[in-house]
Design an enzyme around this catalytic site. Structure first.
Site, PDB file in Angstrom:
ATOM      1  N   CYS A 140     -48.794 -67.159  -5.445  1.00 24.51           N
ATOM      2  CA  CYS A 140     -48.763 -68.410  -6.206  1.00 24.51           C
ATOM      3  C   CYS A 140     -47.402 -68.741  -6.831  1.00 24.51           C
ATOM      4  CB  CYS A 140     -49.878 -68.374  -7.261  1.00 24.51           C
ATOM      5  SG  CYS A 140     -50.467 -70.015  -7.758  1.00 24.51           S
ATOM      6  N   GLU A 185     -55.518 -66.178  -3.809  1.00 25.28           N
ATOM      7  CA  GLU A 185     -55.414 -65.511  -5.110  1.00 25.28           C
ATOM      8  C   GLU A 185     -56.740 -65.699  -5.848  1.00 25.28           C
ATOM      9  OE1 GLU A 185     -52.484 -65.974  -9.024  1.00 25.28           O
ATOM     10  OE2 GLU A 185     -52.882 -67.693  -7.738  1.00 25.28           O
ATOM     11  N   LYS A 210     -48.555 -59.216  -8.618  1.00 21.42           N
ATOM     12  CA  LYS A 210     -47.765 -60.435  -8.792  1.00 21.42           C
ATOM     13  C   LYS A 210     -46.608 -60.207  -9.752  1.00 21.42           C
ATOM     14  CE  LYS A 210     -48.580 -65.316 -10.069  1.00 21.42           C
ATOM     15  NZ  LYS A 210     -49.642 -66.228 -10.559  1.00 21.42           N
TER      16      LYS A 210
END
Length: 270
Positions: A142, A40, A106
């Site tokens: 994440c 990321e 995300k």
């Protein structure tokens, strides 16, 4: 399938980070990897003003990443930032290479541990998978790792592998949480999980921005860690036996045995 996890530390300058991606992709190609995965925020590290750096998927940075994938013959997955409404950005994973072109924004934003990603980032809403050589692969970023329903959605879409790209925040207990959560997501979705994070920079963070702790890992569908890096920069090469997914799912059919639909919560006892 041989994959490469490139645990790097990126800085605030996208063009410098591109040079690092190119060098690492060539190294992965020389090792006969089929897929190379970067963390990321590979475009620019957190703690950098993101809106001025964000580019569309047909912009110069993404175009340069596609060129690297073409030069090396690899499928390349890397984190970048794309423009979003109201001056925000999307935290985007670009997956590109022979026969592959996709982007994942995300879904779960890191509003935790004193950091508010949602101040500058607009959440995504779509589960995204790609296909490489007939193998379905899920994409996640994440903080997504704290939400098992996303990884089960990958499995429901036919994925045998999830790629988790991260820039994990440091702090007391955070490495232990990373290790626990990555193993749990592989186990409760019974798929391979390749988790690649930003390497620890070795210098104290100037803010509470998540800048990485390293400890990238490949985890089997039974939840066991097969390979792991330490905190510094490095490359992990892993050969995945994808048939192992069906073996584990026959032994522990947790997906088939589910009784609650995704997202449904049990009633609170009175």
């Amino acid at each position: 399938m041989r994959i490469a996890l490139s645990q790097i530390t990126t800085g605030p300058h996208p063009e410098h980070n591109l040079a690092l991606l190119r060098e690492q992709a060539r190294r992965a190609a020389d090792a006969d990897a089929r897929v190379v995965v970067f963390p990321e925020a590979a475009m620019a590290c957190f703690g950098t003003p993101l809106a001025p750096l964000a580019e569309p998927l047909d912009g110069p940075w993404a175009t340069a990443v596609r060129r690297i994938a073409e030069e090396t013959g690899l499928v390349l997955v890397a984190g970048m930032f794309t423009p979003a409404p109201d001056g925000k950005v999307a935290n985007t994973l670009l997956a590109t290479g022979p026969g592959v072109e996709a982007a994942y924004d995300k879904i779960h934003l890191y509003d935790a541990f004193g950091y508010a990603e949602s101040d500058s980032v607009e959440p995504g809403s779509e589960v995204v998978t790609i296909e490489v050589d007939g193998v379905r692969i899920g994409l996640a970023t994440c903080y997504d790792v704290r939400f098992p329903e996303l990884f089960r959605a990958h499995a429901d879409a036919g994925a045998l592998l999830s790629l988790l790209l991260a820039s994990w925040g440091a702090g007391p207990g955070k490495r232990e949480q990373w290790e626990l959560l990555t193993r749990a997501r592989a186990l409760d979705s019974t798929l391979w999980l390749a988790a690649v994070g930003q390497a620890a920079s070795g210098t104290p963070a100037s803010s509470n921005a998540p800048t990485g702790i390293g400890h990238s890992a490949v985890i089997g569908p039974d939840g066991t860690v097969r390979q792991r890096l330490a905190e510094g920069p490095g490359m992990l090469l892993a050969d995945l036996d994808l048939d192992e997914v069906s073996t584990v799912r026959r032994a522990v059919p947790v997906l088939a045995n589910r009784r609650l639909p995704l997202g449904e919560r049990p009633a609170v006892p009175r």
